[in-house]
Design a protein around this motif. Structure first.
Motif, PDB file in Angstrom:
ATOM      1  N   ALA A  48       0.837  -1.200   0.000  1.00 17.30           N
ATOM      2  CA  ALA A  48       0.000   0.000   0.000  1.00 17.30           C
ATOM      3  C   ALA A  48       0.869   1.246   0.000  1.00 17.30           C
ATOM      4  N   THR A  49       0.255   2.351  -0.378  1.00 19.76           N
ATOM      5  CA  THR A  49       0.906   3.656  -0.322  1.00 19.76           C
ATOM      6  C   THR A  49       0.302   4.434   0.843  1.00 19.76           C
ATOM      7  N   PHE A  50       1.140   4.786   1.828  1.00 20.46           N
ATOM      8  CA  PHE A  50       0.688   5.494   3.018  1.00 20.46           C
ATOM      9  C   PHE A  50       0.978   6.987   2.873  1.00 20.46           C
ATOM     10  N   MET A  51      -0.070   7.788   2.936  1.00 18.94           N
ATOM     11  CA  MET A  51       0.056   9.241   2.857  1.00 18.94           C
ATOM     12  C   MET A  51       0.273   9.798   4.270  1.00 18.94           C
ATOM     13  N   ILE A  52       1.499  10.219   4.531  1.00 17.61           N
ATOM     14  CA  ILE A  52       1.891  10.603   5.892  1.00 17.61           C
ATOM     15  C   ILE A  52       1.905  12.126   6.052  1.00 17.61           C
ATOM     16  N   ALA A  77       4.245   8.397   1.161  1.00 18.60           N
ATOM     17  CA  ALA A  77       4.064   9.566   0.304  1.00 18.60           C
ATOM     18  C   ALA A  77       3.693  10.776   1.161  1.00 18.60           C
ATOM     19  N   ASN A  78       3.629  11.928   0.521  1.00 18.15           N
ATOM     20  CA  ASN A  78       3.503  13.227   1.181  1.00 18.15           C
ATOM     21  C   ASN A  78       2.037  13.661   1.254  1.00 18.15           C
ATOM     22  N   GLY A 116       5.153  10.985  -4.436  1.00 17.17           N
ATOM     23  CA  GLY A 116       3.724  11.188  -4.611  1.00 17.17           C
ATOM     24  C   GLY A 116       3.151  12.098  -3.551  1.00 17.17           C
ATOM     25  N   PHE A 117       2.053  12.774  -3.897  1.00 21.09           N
ATOM     26  CA  PHE A 117       1.443  13.761  -2.987  1.00 21.09           C
ATOM     27  C   PHE A 117      -0.080  13.708  -3.087  1.00 21.09           C
ATOM     28  N   ARG A 118      -0.739  13.865  -1.926  1.00 24.45           N
ATOM     29  CA  ARG A 118      -2.176  14.122  -1.909  1.00 24.45           C
ATOM     30  C   ARG A 118      -2.438  15.343  -1.043  1.00 24.45           C
ATOM     31  N   GLY A 119      -3.167  16.283  -1.592  1.00 22.11           N
ATOM     32  CA  GLY A 119      -3.467  17.500  -0.856  1.00 22.11           C
ATOM     33  C   GLY A 119      -4.548  17.293   0.190  1.00 22.11           C
TER      34      GLY A 119
END
Length: 293
Positions: A48-52, A77-78, A116-119
């Motif tokens: 999985a990709t964890f958005m931290i 990821a960011n 990678g980034f999620r706002g």
């Protein structure tokens, strides 16, 4: 291309945004919640990709979890430095500081630069894409197409706390497509998936809110084996806390923990089946995706 992302929004975020008290322990999700997901993922050898959120990496248990996740092949990821409710209304410099500060601490702790980034609030604009390009990011995954932005804004306005002022996505998301696509500076956009026709989010919080029939629709959609899907968990989905308050603003806590875990495991199994094998991180597949676009 089936992806599982996890927004690691800590309990303090919900307390701040909804004006409620949940639990004093800021490290609880890293010691008691996310380890549950790691065990579930290990069953199918999926990643999985964890958005931290950057400032959480000041917590020893967060650092320990991230190092463990990376060692097991997962991606960090960011998700910004402090998950501000007004992220979309910030100046260029403020958004830049949020992204860079989180980027630096993730790199320092994990020994791998995030790509990678999620706002916060699923917000994305040209300034953010420019900042990500300057940092050599490979993808953004902030867009949640369909009616989610409208629904989340309406819900926030009905509740107390800072969430009333939060920027949720952008109005243009209503007509956005849900397939990966290139952005002007070469980044790939990975939209979060929505149900076809209904254009409602394939998203655990919405699944809890709309009930069992909606959850069944999500599983049926994955059983059709779509070519691309990005499903989003949140850390709070795995929190072994619940409330008898059916109007509690934090929707996952309205659902009994056992029911949540049962649905999460069913969803994960459906994702693996749709993928035809173990899930991979966005980092692992970014190069092959570029060739297909």
């Amino acid at each position: 291309m089936i992806f599982l992302h996890v927004d690691v929004d800590n309990l303090w975020i919900y307390e701040k945004e909804f004006g409620v008290k949940i639990l004093k322990d800021p490290e609880f999700i890293y010691t008691h919640s996310l380890p549950i997901l790691l065990k579930l993922l290990k069953k199918s050898n999926s990643k999985a990709t964890f958005m931290i959120i950057g400032q959480d990496l000041l917590l020893p248990k967060c650092r320990k979890f991230c190092k463990k996740a990376v060692s097991e092949g997962h991606e960090i990821a960011n998700h910004s430095w402090s998950h501000p409710v007004l992220f979309g209304k910030m100046s260029f410099r403020e958004k830049q500081a949020q992204i860079i500060k989180a980027h630096e601490i993730i790199t320092k702790v994990c020994k791998v630069e995030p790509i990678g980034f999620r706002g916060p609030g699923y917000y994305q604009d040209k300034e953010i894409i420019h900042i990500l390009g300057e940092l050599n990011y490979k993808y953004d995954t902030s867009i949640l197409p369909g009616y989610a932005e409208i629904l989340m804004s309406l819900y926030a306005n009905l509740k107390k706390g800072e969430n009333r002022n939060k920027t949720f996505g952008r109005t243009s998301y209503v007509i956005k497509g849900q397939n990966p696509h290139k952005l002007k500076n070469g980044l790939i956009e990975f939209p979060i998936s929505i149900l076809p026709i209904l254009r409602l989010p394939i998203h655990t919080t919405f699944a809890y809110f709309f009930g069992k029939r909606y959850r069944n629709l999500i599983i049926k959609y994955f059983n059709t084996k779509p070519k691309y899907a990005l499903y989003l968990f949140h850390a709070i989905d795995f929190v072994n806390l619940e409330t008898s308050d059916k109007n509690h603003p934090v929707i996952p806590l309205r659902i009994k923990f056992e029911k949540r875990i049962s649905f999460l495991e069913e969803t994960l199994n459906a994702l693996v089946l749709a993928n035809g094998g173990p899930l991979k991180t966005s980092r692992e597949t970014i190069n092959s995706i570029k060739l297909r676009l």
